[in-house]
Design a protein around this motif. Structure first.
Motif, mmCIF file in Angstrom:
data_model
loop_
_atom_site.group_PDB
_atom_site.id
_atom_site.type_symbol
_atom_site.label_atom_id
_atom_site.label_comp_id
_atom_site.label_asym_id
_atom_site.label_seq_id
_atom_site.Cartn_x
_atom_site.Cartn_y
_atom_site.Cartn_z
ATOM 1 N N VAL A 1 88.879 32.992 62.090
ATOM 2 C CA VAL A 1 88.938 34.425 62.363
ATOM 3 C C VAL A 1 88.156 35.208 61.306
ATOM 4 N N VAL A 2 88.488 34.996 60.033
ATOM 5 C CA VAL A 2 87.853 35.722 58.932
ATOM 6 C C VAL A 2 87.695 34.816 57.712
ATOM 7 N N GLN A 3 86.733 35.172 56.908
ATOM 8 C CA GLN A 3 86.562 34.523 55.610
ATOM 9 C C GLN A 3 87.244 35.442 54.592
ATOM 10 N N ILE A 4 88.247 34.933 53.888
ATOM 11 C CA ILE A 4 88.981 35.751 52.922
ATOM 12 C C ILE A 4 88.169 35.863 51.630
ATOM 13 N N MET A 5 87.958 37.105 51.212
ATOM 14 C CA MET A 5 87.200 37.391 49.998
ATOM 15 C C MET A 5 88.192 37.711 48.885
ATOM 16 N N PRO A 6 88.113 36.983 47.773
ATOM 17 C CA PRO A 6 89.095 37.167 46.705
ATOM 18 C C PRO A 6 88.847 38.426 45.879
ATOM 19 N N SER B 1 80.929 35.294 60.546
ATOM 20 C CA SER B 1 80.373 36.477 59.882
ATOM 21 C C SER B 1 81.375 37.596 59.644
ATOM 22 N N THR B 2 82.660 37.356 59.933
ATOM 23 C CA THR B 2 83.687 38.363 59.672
ATOM 24 C C THR B 2 84.407 37.994 58.383
ATOM 25 N N HIS B 3 84.568 38.988 57.519
ATOM 26 C CA HIS B 3 85.192 38.785 56.213
ATOM 27 C C HIS B 3 86.331 39.778 56.034
ATOM 28 N N LEU B 4 87.252 39.416 55.151
ATOM 29 C CA LEU B 4 88.427 40.245 54.899
ATOM 30 C C LEU B 4 88.757 40.185 53.420
ATOM 31 N N SER B 5 89.007 41.333 52.831
ATOM 32 C CA SER B 5 89.443 41.381 51.448
ATOM 33 C C SER B 5 90.863 40.822 51.352
ATOM 34 N N ALA B 6 91.131 40.082 50.294
ATOM 35 C CA ALA B 6 92.495 39.589 50.065
ATOM 36 C C ALA B 6 93.479 40.757 50.016
ATOM 37 N N MET B 7 93.019 41.924 49.624
ATOM 38 C CA MET B 7 93.871 43.115 49.587
ATOM 39 C C MET B 7 94.437 43.437 50.967
ATOM 40 N N SER B 8 93.682 43.157 52.021
ATOM 41 C CA SER B 8 94.146 43.441 53.381
ATOM 42 C C SER B 8 95.332 42.571 53.768
ATOM 43 N N LEU B 9 95.409 41.371 53.228
ATOM 44 C CA LEU B 9 96.568 40.518 53.481
ATOM 45 C C LEU B 9 97.823 41.184 52.946
#
Length: 136
Positions: free
Chosen positions: A74-79, A36-44
């Motif tokens: 760890v996280v699901q990367i959101m494009p 349930s944790t997501h991360l914007s590709a921008m954060s990479l």
């Protein structure tokens, strides 16, 4: 609940920063285990920029750390996709001057995610629901 982590929250969580409480860290650990944790590709990109500028210190090479920190466990990367750009276009004029923060908020909006952030401008804006993790 599914949450999008702002870059600083993601880094604080994974690097064990005292800026994130034990309750919040525990909640994020449980949420990650549930996918349930997501991360914007921008954060990479932001993490790479921080590392390149010497503002992010790691215990291993950046590429190894990033592969682990951005892994599906760890996280699901959101494009950055069409839906995110449409959400970006629909945000109020004058909302946050930082392009990376605007894209992160737009990512959460586009995908119906709550945002975990300590950025006061975002928190005070009322533009996006804010995750209020357990604090201890």
């Amino acid at each position: 609940m599914k949450v999008l982590l702002d870059t600083h929250v993601w880094l604080w969580w994974l690097l064990g920063s005292a800026r994130l409480g034990a309750g919040e860290r525990g909640s994020l650990d449980r949420m990650a285990a549930a996918g349930s944790t997501h991360l914007s590709a921008m954060s990479l990109w932001e993490a790479q920029m921080l590392y390149a500028k010497g503002r992010l210190t790691l215990d291993r090479p950046f590429q190894n750390w990033l592969q682990e920190a951005g892994s599906p466990a760890v996280v699901q990367i959101m494009p950055l996709d069409v839906e995110v750009v449409i959400a970006l276009h629909q945000m109020p004029d004058g909302f946050h001057g930082d392009p990376a923060d605007r894209l992160i908020v737009a990512t959460a909006l586009a995908h119906g995610l709550v945002l975990a952030t300590q950025d006061q401008a975002i928190r005070n804006s009322g533009v996006i629901p804010i995750w209020r993790g357990a604090r201890t």
